[in-house]
Design a protein around this motif. Structure first.
Motif, PDB file in Angstrom:
ATOM      1  N   UNK A   1       0.846  -1.195   0.000  1.00 23.16           N
ATOM      2  CA  UNK A   1       0.000   0.000   0.000  1.00 23.16           C
ATOM      3  C   UNK A   1       0.881   1.245   0.000  1.00 23.16           C
ATOM      4  N   UNK A   2       0.379   2.337  -0.572  1.00 27.87           N
ATOM      5  CA  UNK A   2       1.188   3.558  -0.639  1.00 27.87           C
ATOM      6  C   UNK A   2       1.649   4.022   0.745  1.00 27.87           C
ATOM      7  N   UNK A   3       2.901   4.433   0.818  1.00 24.09           N
ATOM      8  CA  UNK A   3       3.526   4.850   2.079  1.00 24.09           C
ATOM      9  C   UNK A   3       3.434   6.366   2.216  1.00 24.09           C
ATOM     10  N   UNK A   4       3.040   6.816   3.399  1.00 18.48           N
ATOM     11  CA  UNK A   4       3.013   8.241   3.685  1.00 18.48           C
ATOM     12  C   UNK A   4       4.415   8.759   4.005  1.00 18.48           C
TER      13      UNK A   4
ATOM     14  N   UNK B   1       2.666  16.611  -3.110  1.00 22.77           N
ATOM     15  CA  UNK B   1       2.037  17.921  -3.194  1.00 22.77           C
ATOM     16  C   UNK B   1       0.532  17.913  -3.290  1.00 22.77           C
ATOM     17  N   UNK B   2      -0.092  18.715  -2.441  1.00 25.15           N
ATOM     18  CA  UNK B   2      -1.525  19.028  -2.526  1.00 25.15           C
ATOM     19  C   UNK B   2      -2.451  17.833  -2.332  1.00 25.15           C
ATOM     20  N   UNK B   3      -2.030  16.862  -1.558  1.00 27.26           N
ATOM     21  CA  UNK B   3      -2.944  15.791  -1.130  1.00 27.26           C
ATOM     22  C   UNK B   3      -3.554  16.280   0.181  1.00 27.26           C
ATOM     23  N   UNK B   4      -4.767  16.792   0.096  1.00 28.49           N
ATOM     24  CA  UNK B   4      -5.344  17.562   1.202  1.00 28.49           C
ATOM     25  C   UNK B   4      -6.773  17.159   1.560  1.00 28.49           C
ATOM     26  N   UNK B   5      -7.169  15.930   1.188  1.00 24.96           N
ATOM     27  CA  UNK B   5      -8.526  15.480   1.500  1.00 24.96           C
ATOM     28  C   UNK B   5      -8.583  13.963   1.470  1.00 24.96           C
ATOM     29  N   UNK B   6      -9.609  13.418   2.103  1.00 28.88           N
ATOM     30  CA  UNK B   6      -9.809  11.972   2.049  1.00 28.88           C
ATOM     31  C   UNK B   6     -10.202  11.529   0.643  1.00 28.88           C
ATOM     32  N   UNK B   7     -10.832  12.408  -0.126  1.00 28.26           N
ATOM     33  CA  UNK B   7     -11.143  12.075  -1.522  1.00 28.26           C
ATOM     34  C   UNK B   7      -9.859  11.832  -2.313  1.00 28.26           C
TER      35      UNK B   7
ATOM     36  N   UNK C   1       4.416   5.728  -2.930  1.00 27.34           N
ATOM     37  CA  UNK C   1       4.338   6.613  -1.765  1.00 27.34           C
ATOM     38  C   UNK C   1       3.678   7.929  -2.144  1.00 27.34           C
ATOM     39  N   UNK C   2       3.436   8.743  -1.122  1.00 21.49           N
ATOM     40  CA  UNK C   2       2.847  10.063  -1.329  1.00 21.49           C
ATOM     41  C   UNK C   2       3.272  10.949  -0.173  1.00 21.49           C
ATOM     42  N   UNK C   3       3.336  12.253  -0.423  1.00 19.92           N
ATOM     43  CA  UNK C   3       3.723  13.185   0.633  1.00 19.92           C
ATOM     44  C   UNK C   3       2.526  14.001   1.096  1.00 19.92           C
ATOM     45  N   UNK C   4       2.563  14.361   2.373  1.00 17.96           N
ATOM     46  CA  UNK C   4       1.628  15.356   2.911  1.00 17.96           C
ATOM     47  C   UNK C   4       2.431  16.289   3.813  1.00 17.96           C
TER      48      UNK C   4
END
Length: 222
Positions: free
Chosen positions: A4-7, A175-181, A193-196
């Motif tokens: 699964x994608x890692x934060x 960048x700009x992952x700012x909602x549960x959607x 992965x993804x960054x917040x």
């Protein structure tokens, strides 16, 4: 890919490291996030090194993301990453000089793709060209790709979906992952992965900083 994608938690807001990054990490070091990082400015290098050393002492994986577009600035950021001893360099426009420096020092390198400008970054360009460039960078030894998917001036979801499906290497959607959607979209596309960063400081996920991190980690595990 079963994983699964890692934060990756970024101690940044509007593409700059927050002044109290050390204190924020100290309060959140026991959260569920393993990967932590920040940007190449405006913290002084000695403060960057101190914070990365603390992160490593807590068993964290470390990332420096460099928002730079000229070869000179990208090389300066790469040298910072090496001096700080981070596990991964994200960002920079791809240059052979940067890539060779990363390979020489065993630094995992995930460059940007696309046509980039401004800070916070805005990304343009064709999806096909981004995929083509990514494959070229990977063939030269890059570890993965830093994709500023939600900063794209076109259809962000279509870009991220096609790019991740077409590039056979770790892709970090930054960048700009700012909602549960948007987390739902990330779960569906399944990048590595993804960054917040800013979204945590803007309380987009509800709760204090540490609780937001855990909420996102738990949500991605569902």
């Amino acid at each position: 890919m079963d994983n699964k994608p890692i934060l990756v938690v970024m101690l940044t807001c509007d593409d700059e490291t927050v002044s109290n990054a050390y204190e924020v990490f100290d309060k959140c070091k026991d959260s569920k996030a393993e990967y932590w990082g920040f940007k190449e400015k405006p913290l002084p290098l000695n403060e960057m090194k101190k914070l990365y050393a603390y992160m490593k002492s807590c068993g964290k994986k470390t990332v420096l993301e460099v928002v730079a577009y000229t070869e000179k600035e990208c090389l300066e950021g790469t040298k910072m990453a090496i001096e700080c001893g981070v596990d991964m360099l994200m960002g920079t426009v791809f240059f052979d000089s940067v890539n060779e420096l990363c390979k020489k020092h065993g630094l995992k390198y995930c460059p940007f793709v696309g046509e980039l400008k401004e800070r916070p970054t805005v990304m343009g360009g064709s999806v096909e060209k981004m995929i083509q460039d990514a494959r070229e960078y990977l063939a030269k030894g890059a570890y993965g790709i830093d994709l500023l998917g939600y900063r794209y001036t076109g259809n962000a979801y279509k870009l991220i979906d096609k790019f991740v499906a077409s590039v056979n290497a770790p892709v970090c959607v930054a960048g700009s992952i700012n909602s549960f959607d948007r987390l739902d979209e990330i779960k569906k596309i399944n990048p590595a992965s993804f960054t917040i960063g800013s979204a945590f400081f803007n309380n987009c996920f509800g709760g204090d900083f540490s609780r937001q991190i855990d909420k996102v980690c738990e949500y991605m595990e569902q």
